[in-house]
Design an enzyme around this catalytic site. Structure first.
Site, PDB file in Angstrom:
ATOM      1  N   GLN A  27       0.588  -1.203  -0.147  1.00 38.15           N
ATOM      2  CA  GLN A  27      -0.264  -0.372   0.098  1.00 38.15           C
ATOM      3  C   GLN A  27       0.310   1.389  -0.127  1.00 38.15           C
ATOM      4  OE1 GLN A  27      -3.270  -1.501   1.877  1.00 38.15           O
ATOM      5  NE2 GLN A  27      -4.059   0.334   2.510  1.00 38.15           N
TER       6      GLN A  27
ATOM      7  N   SER B 172       3.798  -6.276   2.846  1.00 37.40           N
ATOM      8  CA  SER B 172       2.427  -6.586   3.448  1.00 37.40           C
ATOM      9  C   SER B 172       1.634  -7.002   2.254  1.00 37.40           C
ATOM     10  CB  SER B 172       2.154  -5.110   3.380  1.00 37.40           C
ATOM     11  OG  SER B 172       1.367  -5.385   5.060  1.00 37.40           O
ATOM     12  N   LEU B 173       0.301  -6.419   2.114  1.00 37.72           N
ATOM     13  CA  LEU B 173      -0.116  -7.278   0.608  1.00 37.72           C
ATOM     14  C   LEU B 173       0.253  -7.548  -0.322  1.00 37.72           C
ATOM     15  CD1 LEU B 173      -1.543  -5.472  -2.422  1.00 37.72           C
ATOM     16  CD2 LEU B 173      -2.262  -4.105  -0.483  1.00 37.72           C
TER      17      LEU B 173
ATOM     18  N   HIS C 208      -0.392  -3.829  11.049  1.00 34.38           N
ATOM     19  CA  HIS C 208       1.497  -4.593  11.907  1.00 34.38           C
ATOM     20  C   HIS C 208       0.755  -4.401  13.055  1.00 34.38           C
ATOM     21  CE1 HIS C 208       1.426  -5.831   7.696  1.00 34.38           C
ATOM     22  NE2 HIS C 208       1.080  -4.987   7.382  1.00 34.38           N
TER      23      HIS C 208
ATOM     24  N   GLN D  58       0.884 -12.339   9.750  1.00 31.94           N
ATOM     25  CA  GLN D  58       1.184 -11.520   9.291  1.00 31.94           C
ATOM     26  C   GLN D  58       0.702 -10.149   9.191  1.00 31.94           C
ATOM     27  OE1 GLN D  58       0.114  -9.592   5.691  1.00 31.94           O
ATOM     28  NE2 GLN D  58       1.621 -10.602   4.662  1.00 31.94           N
TER      29      GLN D  58
END
Length: 312
Positions: free
Chosen positions: A10, A93-94, A202, A251
């Site tokens: 992101q 992340s994503l 997170h 995660q």
């Protein structure tokens, strides 16, 4: 060259991303069509012609960035490149979901639905305005952990993203993160920047979202990836589908260990990364982590042509 494919997270989203790929490559257009069908809406219209504030909403940005990464991957494949040209995949992340889709561990449709669910769950886990994130520039991970501990004062405040040697992001309760930003500056940070995010990703406040994702991930098929995934929370390679499922849940509340992930890949002999999708943020981080690794961004038809031609 020993290569890894890396996938952005992101913050990389822009209006118009992936449109040129879709116009140049039918296989890239097919990705956007597949994501639209999976979500039951024209996300592609928002990506290409919409409002950036709406695209930046977590529930939209996550599947949109994955779609753009997969469109770039399909364009590469149309030019003769393959996922097996890489020895690892990794995502921020994503981007980990994009990496798994690219490596065939998840279907594109399942990935789109998972990321829509993940975005909604992360957004609803903490009421808007109660959480925050800040980038601490100029202090290393251990120093930022100490800052976060001092700032917590009974609230959640954690090192969330260890991006590179000069940037660690803290996440948690808004007041605690604001305290961390001030303490970090007192401790010698060059800057402490509050990030324009809609939720504190997170950190432990995301546990409700982790619970949602545990249920969602249990319902989808995960195959062994064609090349190993360097997982965010482990900073090492994994291929077992059950372990991948577990780590994707971890995660949500766990730290993105990007600096260590890049160091791990370098130690395994990686000398080049292709950043597949929108932007060049990961390439910038990788350059700060290990200057011996050459980073190439692959987000436009010209990028695709350039990297493929450099191979021939």
């Amino acid at each position: 060259m020993t290569r890894a494919f890396v996938f952005p997270g992101q913050g990389a989203q822009t209006i118009g991303m992936g449109k040129a790929l879709a116009e140049a490559y039918p296989a890239a257009q097919a990705i956007f069509d597949e994501v639209d069908d999976a979500l039951g809406e024209k996300l592609s219209n928002l990506i290409w012609e919409g409002d950036i504030a709406e695209l930046t909403l977590t529930q939209n940005a996550q599947p949109a960035l994955m779609a753009t990464s997969m469109a770039a991957m399909r364009a590469l494949e149309a030019e003769g490149a393959s996922i097996t040209d890489a020895v690892f995949v990794a995502g921020h992340s994503l981007g980990e979901y994009s990496a798994l889709a690219a490596a065939g561990a998840l279907s594109v449709a399942d990935t789109a639905r998972l990321l829509r669910t993940r975005g909604q769950a992360m957004q609803s886990a903490v009421p808007v305005g109660e959480g925050a994130m800040a980038a601490i520039l100029g202090l290393d991970l251990e120093a930022v952990r100490a800052v976060a501990d001092e700032a917590a004062q009974g609230e959640v405040c954690q090192a969330a993203n260890d991006n590179d040697p000069t940037q660690v992001v803290v996440s948690g309760a808004k007041a605690a993160v604001e305290r961390a930003a001030e303490i970090a500056k007192e401790k010698g940070a060059k800057r402490a920047v509050m990030l324009p995010v809609s939720a504190p990703f997170h950190c432990a406040l995301m546990q409700p979202a982790a619970d949602v994702m545990a249920e969602a991930l249990a319902a989808v098929e995960i195959k062994a990836p064609a090349v190993p995934l360097v997982a965010n929370v482990r900073a090492e390679a994994v291929s077992d589908p059950d372990l991948i499922r577990q780590l994707l849940v971890e995660q949500v509340t766990g730290s993105v260990r990007w600096r260590e992930s890049v160091q791990y890949m370098a130690a395994q002999g990686v000398t080049e990364t292709w950043e597949i999708g929108a932007g060049k943020a990961l390439s910038g981080m990788i350059r700060k982590i290990d200057r011996a690794i050459a980073g190439k961004a692959v987000g436009t038809p010209d990028d695709v042509q350039n990297v493929v031609q450099s191979e021939s």
